[in-house]
Structure formats: structure tokens, C-alpha cells
Design a protein around this motif. Structure first.
Motif, PDB file in Angstrom:
ATOM      1  N   ILE A 234       8.382 -95.992 -53.890  1.00 25.76           N
ATOM      2  CA  ILE A 234       9.110 -97.235 -54.155  1.00 25.76           C
ATOM      3  C   ILE A 234       8.593 -98.249 -53.140  1.00 25.76           C
ATOM      4  O   ILE A 234       8.357 -97.898 -51.991  1.00 25.76           O
TER       5      ILE A 234
ATOM      6  N   VAL B  41       4.482 -96.503 -48.938  1.00 21.96           N
ATOM      7  CA  VAL B  41       5.735 -96.845 -49.617  1.00 21.96           C
ATOM      8  C   VAL B  41       6.649 -97.635 -48.678  1.00 21.96           C
ATOM      9  O   VAL B  41       6.473 -97.623 -47.460  1.00 21.96           O
TER      10      VAL B  41
ATOM     11  N   GLY C 153      10.360 -98.187 -49.661  1.00 21.36           N
ATOM     12  CA  GLY C 153      11.669 -98.253 -50.308  1.00 21.36           C
ATOM     13  C   GLY C 153      12.802 -98.214 -49.290  1.00 21.36           C
ATOM     14  O   GLY C 153      12.580 -98.177 -48.097  1.00 21.36           O
TER      15      GLY C 153
ATOM     16  N   HIS D 125      18.606 -96.098 -56.515  1.00 18.28           N
ATOM     17  CA  HIS D 125      17.732 -97.139 -55.953  1.00 18.28           C
ATOM     18  C   HIS D 125      17.559 -98.213 -57.006  1.00 18.28           C
ATOM     19  O   HIS D 125      17.219 -97.915 -58.142  1.00 18.28           O
TER      20      HIS D 125
ATOM     21  N   ALA E 101      20.327-102.449 -52.284  1.00 21.64           N
ATOM     22  CA  ALA E 101      19.034-101.989 -52.797  1.00 21.64           C
ATOM     23  C   ALA E 101      19.059-100.478 -52.989  1.00 21.64           C
ATOM     24  O   ALA E 101      18.463 -99.960 -53.922  1.00 21.64           O
ATOM     25  N   VAL E 102      19.738 -99.774 -52.096  1.00 26.56           N
ATOM     26  CA  VAL E 102      19.786 -98.316 -52.222  1.00 26.56           C
ATOM     27  C   VAL E 102      21.190 -97.823 -51.866  1.00 26.56           C
ATOM     28  O   VAL E 102      21.835 -98.336 -50.943  1.00 26.56           O
TER      29      VAL E 102
END
Lengths: 79, 567
Positions: B120, A76, A78, B79, B90-91
Motif C-alpha cells: 500500500i 511501501v 501504508g 485500510h 486511513a487505517v
């Protein structure tokens, strides 16, 4: 059994999900065997991919049955 | 603790309200914002993708777990997914707690865990692009200088120099012998020991001392191919040996069994031969002797040699990854009947076949002519393009084709090196290069290429014959360089049949058939009418180089040609 692909695995398989209809529950190894048969390109990713079962990371000894939602989770990134 | 989690495609608002809970003494907000750089490359946006149901659950689980150690009052996490431009959030994470210590600890731990466990992904980075780049207006944003450079047609030799100087060998890797087939060797291979490791018989027969003139011999031993039984033979003694057997001592010769008469353990020599029938120790290679040099493409013979010296993981060029797009709305799949104005796609299989000879991993896809639609489609394959060492775009036969490929490559961040070569067929050839991001050093062995992944791109003119010619002339040269080899070279041959052509201001690569005849390479030019001509391709195994304005080459005259083999 619905199997979802994300990020680069979509590229590797060319789709975002498939339906599998195994005759009985599959363990991790059996699930991978079924997936690799259909998408040999996944082999290169296998070492870095985690499996999830019904929206939770699956334990190594998990069994995947026909009404589960399974996902292949590549590393991931993120945040 | 109150927890609120959102995974949303919309921009995250500038001001976020947190559920009012108790009387927080600390209020902590964090925003992760898209920077204008990704892996050393200027970007305009990042695209994120999520597995929303699971992402929400994972975030919930993480927050509950962390808050058991750092109790807080409330947390809100948002998010964003989809394309997020540089400078936007973005977050977002907001934490309310009684004291700042818990809030800071929870936030820090959460953000670290988020990057490890929450499904993600940064799907792709969209490169920063100059304004006004789009279909059919590509030249409007370019400076006069770059415009001139792009307009200038290079000669064939100039184009090859550009390609060879710009393509650096990619970092070498160690691979098994099986995986190494067809790849370029990147190290010197030395023999590990003498080959053969001792004197060996080349016949079934009897080994005797070289200078022993006895008529009859007593057989004192029998040696099979795998036996290792050293002993000093004396005058009048012989050893029965099989082909390939190690001889028991030095200075022996072998008398073929056809030339002796055998009675019990006695043999009588009927006819003496001049040959010793012995392969001497080290006759093929000496320990430490270089048996293969870097740059060799490893065929089955070379691999067998590597196996024989015990080299099981040679250092070789990496397996090249190629992404190939066909374009043009008139192209239909070969299994369909084209409607008027349409043609079947022959380029995909042509390119796949050509690339197969180079041991490439090939991904192929078709792009629609609409630039915006094409960009969206490429977006879905972005990681393929990012991973590819070589990007090939086959233009359609349509008028818009030339306009399409260049802005597309520009949009993907490629620098245009040249876009015309003064040859036929195949003049409108585009060659681009991309600096790219760095490759983890841990995955690499050797240091021929400086750090930083380089990618190259070719925009090939759409006609099959142009494809064929441009591939063998230019793409093959680039692939060979990336792999660490030399690439194709012109050779001299003799015309078996006169080549007749009108004078042409462009250098011509004429499809031909090359046959070896009486120690000479004889060239028969094949008929072709246009660069769309496929009938001659099935037979072509050479391209004759016809100089500018040369209208014919006589029978018996010599000419340069490019052999269609991979070396």
C-alpha cells in the motif's frame, strides 16, 4: 505473464500493467532484463523494488512462468 | 483467531463492530488518521494506492505470524485507499484478546510490519489550497496586494534579478566522468602531480646534453614513449628517443632525426636547431596547481583534463529533472493533420531540444484545457511533479491560457513570484517557486544549498518564438543557477544590417544571426512577423536587445545581444 506496476513505477512506465509472453520461465535476472528493455526508466528504481509472484513476495531464486501475475513493488508506505 | 481484512475506497465508519468471539478481556482499537502536514508542508489530503489482492494476503500472513507469538481472539483491519482528506481515518485495526498485553503487542508489531511489507502506498500529498482557486476565477481569492504584484510587469533586468536571487544551487553530487558531461563543476580541481612528470621529447631524434658541442655522438640507449630509464648522459653520448619519451636525465635537448646522419651506433649532427624539442617537467601544470575552477560547465575537453589528473568522480551539479506540460485543446500531435483551428505541437520538441543542452531528465505530457480534468491527469503523475526540480507549462494559444497556468501552479503549491515581463515576444511569463520537502542528507555531498528541496516553475506563453526567447532569457538562467553555474550573459555585437522596428513600449528581443567577422561579432536581424513565427527560428543563434521605444538600430551600430549557446 501479466506484470503490474504501482505508485511511482506507474509514472516511470506510463502504464499500470503489461503482458509479457516469454518463450519459457524467467528467473529474476531474465525478468528484469525483459522489463528494462521495454522501460529503461525502471533501472533507477530497481535497487528498491521487490518482485511478487501470484500475490506473494518472490524469493531470489523464483521462476516466473507465463500464467503468473507478477508485480513490481516499490517501497511501501501504508498506514 | 478470527481475521477480517478490508481494502476499501470509502470512508471508514466511526464505529466498527468486531465479530463476537469468546469473552474478550481486552478490546483495543487503533485509527491512523491523515494529519494536516506532510514533510513540513500543509496538505489537504493524502492519496493512497494498494495492490489489493496482495495487500490482503500480506496482512493475513502478518497477522497469523504475529498471533503465533501473541495469541488473540479476533482482529479486523481496514485500510482505505483513494483520496483521504485530513482528519479522516486511513487505517483501522481492532483487536480482541483475553488480556490487554497480547492485544497491545500484536497491534504494535502489526502496524510496524504493515509499513514495511504490505503493498500500500501514499501516492501523493495534495497541498492545502486557498479557497476559490479554479479556472477563470483565479484572482478572486487573492489579496489586493498580491494582485497588484502579479499585475505589475517587471523589466527584463528585474525579472533576471528575481530569478537569480531565488534559485539557489541544488546540492552537488559526485558522478563518474561519463555522467559529468555537460554538468557544472562544483569544486576546485588541482593537479595531482607535475605535468609532464619529467622532461619529455617532442620529436623522434637523439637526446644529448644541452651544452655538448660534439660533432658526433655514440648512441648509448634507446627510449620509447613508455620507457623510464634514468641515466646521466656524458659528453659525446646520445640516447635515441621517440616522441613523448621520458628523457633519461635533466638538461638535455633533442636533435631531430632528420638533422643527423646515422652510422652503426654513431650519429653525426648535420644541422643544429635552436629549439630544444623538450617539454619540461611541470610545464603544463605543477602539482597542487588549480586547473579547473567551480562553475565551469564540463565539456569533453575539461573531462579529458580531469581524467589526466586522476579525478574520476568530480563534484558536480545534480542532473536536473524537468517536467514539461503542454496545454491547449487546439494542439495536435505533429504526426497528425490539424483540422481547421488546430495547430501541430512544436513546443514539445523545442523544449526537449533546449533542455537537452542542460543535461536534464525530461518528462513531457499534454494537459487538456478543462482545469478539473487537468488536475486529475496531473494526479496520476504527481510523483513526477514532486521529484522535478523544474516544472514548465506551455500555455495554449487560446484566450484561457493565462488563467490556466497560474491557478494550476497555485494548486500545486507554487508561490507566484511574477507573471508579466515587459518584453516582446514573451510578456506573459509566469515564474513560481516552491519551498518543498526535505531531501535525505545521506544522498547529498556538499552544502551549498540549505536543506529543503526547492522547485521552480515557469508558465511559458504558448507561441514558439515566445518559448524560444523566454527559455534562453529566463529558464536558462534558472537552470544554470540550480546547476551551480552562472547562466547566459549579454554580449556586444555590431549590426551588419539595419534593424527597423516601430517604437515599442516593451523591450524587444529580436531574432538574429550572429557571425564572427574580422574579429567582430556581426548581427543580422531576421524577419519575423508575430510571436507565432517559426520560420526565423531555424536560423536564429542570437537575440538582439532592442531598448524600449527604440525604433531602429543603424548598420554598424553596436547592440547588446544574447548568444544562443549554453555556457
Amino acid at each position: 505473464m501479466r506484470v503490474l506496476f504501482f505508485a511511482q513505477l506507474k509514472d516511470a512506465t506510463g502504464c499500470d500493467s503489461i503482458e509479457l509472453a516469454p518463450p519459457s520461465s524467467l528467473n529474476t535476472e531474465q525478468l528484469w532484463t525483459a522489463l528494462l528493455k521495454q522501460f529503461p526508466a525502471l533501472a533507477a528504481h530497481r535497487a528498491h523494488v521487490r518482485l511478487s509472484r501470484n500475490w506473494e513476495y518472490a524469493a531470489p531464486d523464483a521462476l516466473f512462468s507465463h500464467d503468473d501475475e507478477v508485480a513490481l513493488i516499490p517501497p511501501v508506505s501504508g498506514g | 483467531m478470527e481475521i477480517e481484512i478490508q481494502i476499501v475506497p470509502e470512508p471508514i465508519a466511526g464505529k466498527i463492530s468486531l465479530l463476537p468471539v469468546g469473552t474478550p478481556g481486552a478490546w483495543l482499537e487503533f485509527r491512523g488518521v491523515v494529519r494536516d502536514e506532510e514533510n513540513g508542508r500543509k496538505i489537504s489530503a493524502l492519496e493512497y494506492e494498494a495492490y489489493p489482492e496482495m495487500a490482503r494476503r500480506e496482512i493475513q500472513r502478518l497477522l497469523e505470524e504475529i498471533s503465533s507469538r501473541h495469541p488473540c481472539l479476533a482482529v479486523k483491519v481496514i485500510h482505505r485507499v483513494g483520496i483521504i482528506p485530513v482528519g479522516e481515518t486511513a487505517v483501522y485495526a481492532g483487536v480482541a484478546a483475553s488480556h490487554r498485553g497480547e492485544a497491545i503487542a500484536l497491534l504494535t508489531e502489526f502496524m510496524n510490519q504493515l509499513k514495511q511489507d504490505v503493498p500500500i502506498w501514499k501516492r501523493r500529498a495534495l497541498p492545502a489550497v486557498a479557497a476559490n482557486v479554479n479556472l477563470r476565477t483565479s484572482s478572486s481569492g487573492q489579496s489586493a496586494d498580491s494582485h497588484r504584484r502579479l499585475q505589475k510587469a517587471l523589466s527584463l533586468d528585474e525579472a533576471l534579478v528575481e530569478i537569480r536571487s531565488r534559485c539557489r544551487p541544488l546540492p552537488a553530487v559526485r558522478a563518474s566522468l561519463e555522467e559529468s558531461f555537460g554538468r557544472v563543476l562544483r569544486e576546485t580541481i588541482c593537479a595531482s602531480e607535475d605535468f609532464p612528470d619529467g622532461d619529455r621529447s617532442t620529436r623522434d631524434g637523439y637526446a644529448v646534453l644541452q651544452n655538448d658541442d660534439s660533432e658526433t655522438f655514440r648512441v648509448v640507449d634507446t627510449l620509447h614513449a613508455a620507457d623510464w630509464k634514468p641515466r646521466q648522459l656524458k659528453t659525446g653520448e646520445a640516447a635515441r628517443v621517440a616522441t613523448g619519451a621520458s628523457l633519461p636525465c635533466d638538461n638535455l635537448r633533442v636533435v631531430m632525426q632528420e638533422n643527423v646522419e646515422c652510422t652503426g651506433d654513431q650519429v653525426k649532427i648535420l644541422r643544429r636547431e635552436s629549439a630544444t624539442n623538450v617539454r619540461r617537467r611541470g610545464e603544463e601544470m605543477r602539482a597542487g596547481e588549480a586547473v579547473l575552477q567551480p562553475g565551469v560547465r564540463l565539456g569533453e575537453g575539461a573531462l579529458a583534463l580531469l581524467a589526466s589528473v586522476g579525478c574520476t568522480r568530480p563534484l558536480v551539479g545534480p542532473r536536473l529533472r524537468v517536467c514539461h506540460f503542454t496545454t491547449g485543446d487546439e494542439i495536435v500531435s505533429p504526426d497528425r493533420k490539424p483540422r481547421p483551428g488546430q495547430i501541430r505541437d512544436s513546443n514539445s520538441i523545442l523544449i526537449r531540444g533546449l533542455l537537452q543542452k542542460f543535461q536534464c531528465d525530461v518528462i513531457q505530457s499534454h494537459l487538456p484545457e478543462d482545469f478539473e480534468v487537468a488536475k486529475r491527469q496531473i494526479g496520476n503523475r504527481q510523483s513526477m511533479i514532486d521529484d522535478a526540480d523544474l516544472l514548465l507549462i506551455s500555455g495554449g494559444a487560446s484566450v484561457g491560457e493565462k488563467d490556466f497556468t497560474r491557478p494550476l501552479l497555485e494548486w500545486l503549491g507554487f508561490e507566484d513570484v511574477f507573471s508579466r515581463v515587459n518584453i516582446r515576444p514573451g510578456a506573459p511569463l509566469i515564474f513560481g517557486i516552491h519551498g518543498g520537502s526535505s531531501v535525505p542528507a545521506s544522498q547529498l555531498v556538499g552544502s551549498l544549498a540549505p536543506p529543503g528541496k526547492m522547485r521552480i516553475a515557469f508558465g511559458l506563453p504558448g507561441n514558439p518564438l515566445s518559448h524560444f526567447v523566454c527559455f534562453h532569457l529566463f529558464v536558462a538562467a534558472a537552470l544554470a543557477r540550480l546547476a551551480g553555474g552562472e547562466g547566459p550573459a549579454f554580449r556586444r555585437g555590431t549590426l551588419a544590417v539595419k534593424l527597423e522596428d516601430g517604437p515599442n513600449p516593451r523591450e524587444t528581443l529580436w531574432p538574429a544571426r550572429c557571425e564572427g567577422s574580422g574579429g567582430k561579432l556581426e548581427l543580422t536581424p531576421l524577419p519575423w512577423n508575430s510571436s507565432g513565427d517559426l520560420t526565423c527560428l531555424a536560423e536564429t543563434n542570437a537575440l538582439i536587445r532592442v531598448p524600449v521605444n527604440r525604433s531602429s538600430i543603424e548598420t554598424g551600430a553596436e547592440a547588446d545581444f544574447l548568444p544562443i549557446i549554453i555556457e
